[in-house]
Write an enzyme that holds these catalytic residues in place. Sequence first.
Site, PDB file in Angstrom:
ATOM      1  N   ALA A 132       0.948  -1.111  -0.003  1.00  0.00           N
ATOM      2  CA  ALA A 132       0.006   0.047  -0.017  1.00  0.00           C
ATOM      3  C   ALA A 132       1.043   1.357   0.099  1.00  0.00           C
ATOM      4  O   ALA A 132       2.208   1.151   0.584  1.00  0.00           O
ATOM      5  CB  ALA A 132      -0.803   0.091   1.188  1.00  0.00           C
TER       6      ALA A 132
ATOM      7  N   GLY B 293       0.603  -5.200   1.077  1.00  0.00           N
ATOM      8  CA  GLY B 293      -0.705  -5.259  -0.010  1.00  0.00           C
ATOM      9  C   GLY B 293      -0.466  -5.862  -1.181  1.00  0.00           C
ATOM     10  O   GLY B 293      -1.315  -6.284  -1.960  1.00  0.00           O
TER      11      GLY B 293
ATOM     12  N   GLU C 207      -0.528  -9.562  -0.691  1.00  0.00           N
ATOM     13  CA  GLU C 207      -2.074  -9.753  -0.488  1.00  0.00           C
ATOM     14  C   GLU C 207      -2.852  -9.804  -1.723  1.00  0.00           C
ATOM     15  O   GLU C 207      -3.682 -10.441  -1.804  1.00  0.00           O
ATOM     16  CB  GLU C 207      -2.696  -8.528   0.742  1.00  0.00           C
ATOM     17  CG  GLU C 207      -2.150  -8.595   2.123  1.00  0.00           C
ATOM     18  CD  GLU C 207      -2.380  -7.733   2.962  1.00  0.00           C
ATOM     19  OE1 GLU C 207      -2.094  -6.339   2.509  1.00  0.00           O
ATOM     20  OE2 GLU C 207      -2.850  -8.129   3.877  1.00  0.00           O
TER      21      GLU C 207
ATOM     22  N   GLU D 135       4.443  -5.329   7.317  1.00  0.00           N
ATOM     23  CA  GLU D 135       3.711  -4.155   8.076  1.00  0.00           C
ATOM     24  C   GLU D 135       4.332  -3.966   9.413  1.00  0.00           C
ATOM     25  O   GLU D 135       4.289  -2.864  10.007  1.00  0.00           O
ATOM     26  CB  GLU D 135       2.046  -4.635   8.168  1.00  0.00           C
ATOM     27  CG  GLU D 135       1.371  -4.446   6.689  1.00  0.00           C
ATOM     28  CD  GLU D 135       1.533  -5.769   5.961  1.00  0.00           C
ATOM     29  OE1 GLU D 135       2.292  -6.530   6.110  1.00  0.00           O
ATOM     30  OE2 GLU D 135       0.859  -5.928   4.962  1.00  0.00           O
TER      31      GLU D 135
HETATM   32  N1  CO8 Z   1       4.388   3.289  -0.769  1.00  0.00           N
HETATM   33  C1  CO8 Z   1       4.915   4.423  -1.567  1.00  0.00           C
HETATM   34  N2  CO8 Z   1       6.068   4.568  -2.004  1.00  0.00           N
HETATM   35  C2  CO8 Z   1       6.925   3.609  -2.211  1.00  0.00           C
HETATM   36  C3  CO8 Z   1       6.266   2.221  -1.619  1.00  0.00           C
HETATM   37  C4  CO8 Z   1       5.147   2.182  -0.829  1.00  0.00           C
HETATM   38  N3  CO8 Z   1       4.825   0.667  -0.114  1.00  0.00           N
HETATM   39  N4  CO8 Z   1       7.520   1.465  -1.759  1.00  0.00           N
HETATM   40  C5  CO8 Z   1       8.361   2.069  -2.574  1.00  0.00           C
HETATM   41  N5  CO8 Z   1       7.894   3.341  -2.767  1.00  0.00           N
HETATM   42  C6  CO8 Z   1       8.684   4.454  -3.403  1.00  0.00           C
HETATM   43  C7  CO8 Z   1       9.834   5.183  -2.844  1.00  0.00           C
HETATM   44  O1  CO8 Z   1       9.376   6.101  -1.709  1.00  0.00           O
HETATM   45  C8  CO8 Z   1      10.748   5.432  -3.690  1.00  0.00           C
HETATM   46  O2  CO8 Z   1      10.064   6.865  -4.220  1.00  0.00           O
HETATM   47  P1  CO8 Z   1      11.149   8.107  -4.434  1.00  0.00           P
HETATM   48  O3  CO8 Z   1      11.932   7.792  -5.644  1.00  0.00           O
HETATM   49  O4  CO8 Z   1       9.900   9.289  -4.750  1.00  0.00           O
HETATM   50  O5  CO8 Z   1      11.663   8.216  -3.101  1.00  0.00           O
HETATM   51  C9  CO8 Z   1      10.330   4.573  -4.949  1.00  0.00           C
HETATM   52  O6  CO8 Z   1       9.240   3.854  -4.690  1.00  0.00           O
HETATM   53  C10 CO8 Z   1      11.633   3.765  -5.231  1.00  0.00           C
HETATM   54  O7  CO8 Z   1      11.698   2.864  -3.856  1.00  0.00           O
HETATM   55  P2  CO8 Z   1      12.905   2.654  -3.324  1.00  0.00           P
HETATM   56  O8  CO8 Z   1      13.931   3.969  -3.468  1.00  0.00           O
HETATM   57  O9  CO8 Z   1      12.804   2.626  -1.823  1.00  0.00           O
HETATM   58  O10 CO8 Z   1      13.673   1.390  -3.984  1.00  0.00           O
HETATM   59  P3  CO8 Z   1      14.632   0.353  -3.432  1.00  0.00           P
HETATM   60  O11 CO8 Z   1      15.072  -0.575  -4.418  1.00  0.00           O
HETATM   61  O12 CO8 Z   1      15.656   1.131  -2.587  1.00  0.00           O
HETATM   62  O13 CO8 Z   1      13.904  -0.565  -2.244  1.00  0.00           O
HETATM   63  C11 CO8 Z   1      11.853  -1.599  -1.511  1.00  0.00           C
HETATM   64  C12 CO8 Z   1      12.840  -1.395  -2.687  1.00  0.00           C
HETATM   65  C13 CO8 Z   1      12.713  -2.640  -0.434  1.00  0.00           C
HETATM   66  C14 CO8 Z   1      10.831  -2.562  -1.886  1.00  0.00           C
HETATM   67  C15 CO8 Z   1      11.580  -0.410  -0.699  1.00  0.00           C
HETATM   68  O14 CO8 Z   1      10.991   0.467  -1.800  1.00  0.00           O
HETATM   69  C16 CO8 Z   1      10.493  -0.705   0.463  1.00  0.00           C
HETATM   70  O15 CO8 Z   1      10.982  -1.368   1.554  1.00  0.00           O
HETATM   71  N6  CO8 Z   1       9.283  -0.262   0.159  1.00  0.00           N
HETATM   72  C17 CO8 Z   1       8.194  -0.405   0.942  1.00  0.00           C
HETATM   73  C18 CO8 Z   1       7.744  -1.927   1.271  1.00  0.00           C
HETATM   74  C19 CO8 Z   1       6.709  -1.821   2.355  1.00  0.00           C
HETATM   75  O16 CO8 Z   1       7.106  -1.755   3.489  1.00  0.00           O
HETATM   76  N7  CO8 Z   1       5.546  -2.400   1.981  1.00  0.00           N
HETATM   77  C20 CO8 Z   1       4.407  -2.407   2.764  1.00  0.00           C
HETATM   78  C21 CO8 Z   1       3.427  -1.280   3.149  1.00  0.00           C
HETATM   79  S1  CO8 Z   1       2.084  -1.302   4.134  1.00  0.00           S
HETATM   80  C22 CO8 Z   1       1.170  -2.263   3.338  1.00  0.00           C
HETATM   81  O17 CO8 Z   1       1.157  -2.665   2.361  1.00  0.00           O
HETATM   82  C23 CO8 Z   1      -0.162  -2.471   4.314  1.00  0.00           C
HETATM   83  C24 CO8 Z   1      -1.251  -3.100   3.203  1.00  0.00           C
HETATM   84  C25 CO8 Z   1      -2.632  -3.132   3.981  1.00  0.00           C
HETATM   85  C26 CO8 Z   1      -3.355  -1.490   4.121  1.00  0.00           C
HETATM   86  C27 CO8 Z   1      -4.693  -1.611   4.507  1.00  0.00           C
HETATM   87  C28 CO8 Z   1      -5.246  -0.173   4.533  1.00  0.00           C
HETATM   88  C29 CO8 Z   1      -4.739   0.857   3.866  1.00  0.00           C
END
Ligand code: CO8
Length: 261
Positions: free
Chosen positions: A67, A112, A115, A135
């Site tokens: 998400a 998500g 999921e 999460e």
């Molecule tokens: N949300 C928003 N932006 C994201 C997300 C995300 N989940 N993942 C990546 N991005 C963005 C980064 O912020 C970045 O943006 P910018 O260039 O503007 O800074 C761009 O994508 C590229 O990402 P990275 O630079 O971080 O890329 P890396 O190769 O360094 O890392 C990763 C890749 C390891 C995947 C890293 O991006 C990461 O850890 N992402 C988050 C993963 C995460 O925690 N996901 C779970 C989110 S919570 C969730 O899914 C809950 C679901 C249920 C919700 C129910 C109610 C809403």
Amino acid sequence: MAYSQILFEADEHGIALITVNRPEKLNALSGSLVAELRDAFERVAGESAIRAAIVTGAGDKAFVAGADIKELAALSAIEARQYALRGQQAFRLLETLGKPSVAAVNGYALGGGLELAMACTVRFASENARLGQPEVKLGIIPGYGGTQRLPRLVGRGRALELLLSGEAVTAAEAHRIGLVNAVVPQAELLGHSRSWLHKVMANAPLALGLVLESVDVGLDIGLEAGMRFEAAAFGISAATEDRREGTRAFLEKRSPAFAGK
Ligand code: CO8
């Protein structure tokens, strides 16, 4: 609905390819993107010419990295609950299409994203895929069905290991624990997904729908009631033209031509 964050293409075989298309944010699911997915799943459910779906992510890095954390960070408790319910409903629609679906997991499938993949009928992953429910690292829990579908797919112990550690697993490990059905090179992922669907779609369409429904209902209501549901669904399958065609074709030593009736 016009889409700005997903792509929707249906091919001549009746396979809808739904691509989450926000590669610059690793295909993170905003609330409005989930609404587009819901609309796409409704199209797949409602259009009889569409017989199956593939869900994938744009680019070669991510299926869906979760998400949208920027959006999540600003939600009140009530809004967060509404977001979770909306996403759950959209993913449940995908799960109960009555038509087979494949998650072509072409990179990160986190939160998500995993999921969404778990709501598909099967999951095929590229070798670079990483799958997890991170999460708890963000101070939240899964909200799009992760605590429910993961234990159903891989068992309670393995699910809790993933859910509590928040650690992602490799595609190979995901395959070993049954979270994905196969691992293939990234360049072959869509081809593999299509070939699997072609094999499935050669079978009787109404029977496919009844199998999907029997498994889904049975997992919910338990063995005894599930067996009764299966017997009733078996009865329905026996009343179809496809049953007549399928059994006749076998006896006449030819391939069946199913009409889905
Ligand atoms: N949300 C928003 N932006 C994201 C997300 C995300 N989940 N993942 C990546 N991005 C963005 C980064 O912020 C970045 O943006 P910018 O260039 O503007 O800074 C761009 O994508 C590229 O990402 P990275 O630079 O971080 O890329 P890396 O190769 O360094 O890392 C990763 C890749 C390891 C995947 C890293 O991006 C990461 O850890 N992402 C988050 C993963 C995460 O925690 N996901 C779970 C989110 S919570 C969730 O899914 C809950 C679901 C249920 C919700 C129910 C109610 C809403």
